[in-house]
Design a protein around this motif. Sequence first.
Motif, short mmCIF file in Angstrom:
data_model
loop_
_atom_site.label_atom_id
_atom_site.label_comp_id
_atom_site.label_asym_id
_atom_site.label_seq_id
_atom_site.Cartn_x
_atom_site.Cartn_y
_atom_site.Cartn_z
N PHE A 153 11.30 4.29 1.30
CA PHE A 153 12.15 3.83 2.39
C PHE A 153 11.60 4.27 3.75
O PHE A 153 11.45 3.46 4.67
CB PHE A 153 13.57 4.37 2.20
CG PHE A 153 14.47 4.11 3.37
CD1 PHE A 153 15.01 2.85 3.59
CD2 PHE A 153 14.78 5.13 4.26
CE1 PHE A 153 15.83 2.60 4.68
CE2 PHE A 153 15.61 4.89 5.35
CZ PHE A 153 16.14 3.63 5.57
N VAL A 154 11.27 5.57 3.87
CA VAL A 154 10.78 6.10 5.15
C VAL A 154 9.44 5.46 5.51
O VAL A 154 9.20 5.07 6.66
CB VAL A 154 10.66 7.63 5.09
CG1 VAL A 154 10.00 8.17 6.35
CG2 VAL A 154 12.04 8.26 4.91
N GLY A 155 8.56 5.34 4.52
CA GLY A 155 7.24 4.77 4.79
C GLY A 155 7.31 3.31 5.20
O GLY A 155 6.62 2.89 6.14
N PHE A 156 8.12 2.53 4.49
CA PHE A 156 8.22 1.12 4.84
C PHE A 156 8.87 0.94 6.20
O PHE A 156 8.41 0.10 7.00
CB PHE A 156 9.03 0.39 3.77
CG PHE A 156 9.13 -1.09 4.00
CD1 PHE A 156 8.09 -1.94 3.64
CD2 PHE A 156 10.26 -1.65 4.59
CE1 PHE A 156 8.18 -3.30 3.86
CE2 PHE A 156 10.35 -3.01 4.81
CZ PHE A 156 9.31 -3.84 4.44
N ALA A 157 9.92 1.71 6.49
CA ALA A 157 10.57 1.61 7.81
C ALA A 157 9.61 2.02 8.91
O ALA A 157 9.56 1.37 9.98
CB ALA A 157 11.82 2.48 7.84
N THR A 158 8.83 3.07 8.69
CA THR A 158 7.86 3.50 9.71
C THR A 158 6.79 2.45 9.93
O THR A 158 6.42 2.15 11.07
CB THR A 158 7.22 4.83 9.29
OG1 THR A 158 8.24 5.81 9.09
CG2 THR A 158 6.24 5.31 10.35
N GLY A 159 6.26 1.88 8.82
CA GLY A 159 5.26 0.83 8.96
C GLY A 159 5.80 -0.39 9.68
O GLY A 159 5.10 -1.00 10.50
N TYR A 160 7.03 -0.74 9.40
CA TYR A 160 7.66 -1.89 10.06
C TYR A 160 7.81 -1.64 11.56
O TYR A 160 7.43 -2.48 12.39
CB TYR A 160 9.01 -2.16 9.41
CG TYR A 160 9.87 -3.14 10.17
CD1 TYR A 160 9.67 -4.51 10.04
CD2 TYR A 160 10.89 -2.70 11.02
CE1 TYR A 160 10.47 -5.41 10.74
CE2 TYR A 160 11.69 -3.59 11.71
CZ TYR A 160 11.47 -4.94 11.57
OH TYR A 160 12.25 -5.83 12.27
N GLY A 216 0.82 -1.22 0.00
CA GLY A 216 0.00 0.00 0.00
C GLY A 216 0.85 1.26 0.00
O GLY A 216 0.53 2.24 -0.69
N ILE A 217 1.93 1.22 0.76
CA ILE A 217 2.83 2.39 0.80
C ILE A 217 3.55 2.56 -0.53
O ILE A 217 3.66 3.68 -1.06
CB ILE A 217 3.83 2.23 1.96
CG1 ILE A 217 3.10 2.32 3.30
CG2 ILE A 217 4.91 3.30 1.87
CD1 ILE A 217 3.97 2.00 4.49
N ILE A 218 4.05 1.47 -1.10
CA ILE A 218 4.82 1.58 -2.34
C ILE A 218 3.92 1.97 -3.51
O ILE A 218 4.25 2.86 -4.30
CB ILE A 218 5.54 0.25 -2.64
CG1 ILE A 218 6.61 0.00 -1.57
CG2 ILE A 218 6.17 0.28 -4.03
CD1 ILE A 218 7.33 -1.33 -1.73
N ARG A 219 2.78 1.30 -3.64
CA ARG A 219 1.94 1.51 -4.83
C ARG A 219 1.18 2.83 -4.79
O ARG A 219 1.02 3.48 -5.83
CB ARG A 219 0.96 0.36 -4.97
CG ARG A 219 1.62 -0.97 -5.33
CD ARG A 219 0.57 -2.06 -5.46
NE ARG A 219 1.17 -3.34 -5.84
CZ ARG A 219 0.47 -4.46 -5.99
NH1 ARG A 219 -0.84 -4.47 -5.79
NH2 ARG A 219 1.09 -5.58 -6.36
N GLN A 220 0.68 3.23 -3.62
CA GLN A 220 -0.16 4.43 -3.56
C GLN A 220 0.37 5.49 -2.60
O GLN A 220 0.34 6.67 -2.92
CB GLN A 220 -1.59 4.03 -3.15
CG GLN A 220 -2.29 3.15 -4.14
CD GLN A 220 -2.44 3.79 -5.51
OE1 GLN A 220 -2.59 5.00 -5.63
NE2 GLN A 220 -2.39 2.98 -6.55
N GLY A 221 0.83 5.08 -1.43
CA GLY A 221 1.27 6.06 -0.44
C GLY A 221 2.43 6.92 -0.91
O GLY A 221 2.38 8.15 -0.86
#
Length: 284
Positions: A183-190, A113-118
């Motif tokens: 990068f920031v979004g995936f790290a934050t979600g993780y 969701g973060i990669i495709r749209q966020g």
Amino acid sequence: MTTTEEPRGRTDLEQAVEDVKGLWRRHPQRSLETLGRQVTLGRDAVLEMFRALFARRFPFHEFIKQCAFMANVSAAPTVFVAIPVAVVVSIQVGSLVNQVGATTFIGAVSGLGIIRQGAPLVTSLMIAGAVGSAICADLGSRTIREEIDAMRVMGVDPIRRLVAPRLLAAVLVSILLCGFVVFVGFATGYLFNVYAQGGTSGSFISTFASFAVADDLIVALVKAAVFGAITAIIACDTGLHTRGGPGGVANAVNSAVVNSALMLFATNIIITQLYNTLFPVKVI
């Protein structure tokens, strides 16, 4: 009575026709003219950019200066927007997967969701708000000071000298910003899933790696490049046609930001739908 009423009726009808024509000229016709002018500017800017590159006359100094300026005005706001967006996505996704009992897939859903749209949406907001407004304000100020007219008088093409380097810089900075948001979004979600929602790091990473493909990141970067080009063209066109002094510059910046945001969201929908139609997800 008849002779006095007929001219009045014709006058009212003519006034109504004139009102309709005026409404058409003020809104749809002007919008179409602006769109055509921006398409022409984009075509000329791309041609001038490649022509200047092949002729070794491209203003690299202006290009590097604009890249540094755009990155400076957009990097920090991008981080501050990407973090809460990733947290909101994690919260919504976590709530949904808990209801359907698919907590093991939270990493795939949240990450994709973060990669495709966020990431593309955050990039579009930052490009339209920070980069587009800066480009429009710069060129608008030059226009009302008659610097653009002076360049034309001296035989300097404003499109090659000002628009082309800003177009290329906006595309490059947009791609870099999108990768940064990913990068920031995936790290934050993780981190939010592991430390706030009680998830496991191994499950988050493994499910994301099972469903994510390289095409997801490529499409996001392509979207970012298109967003940067559209924003630069709209901002440059609006700035080059600024009228009315300092107040006109403020109105031009507002118009550029609003038009860019609307165009970017519409473009995001079109690209997403085209990609999903041409390259449907294969169920294994």
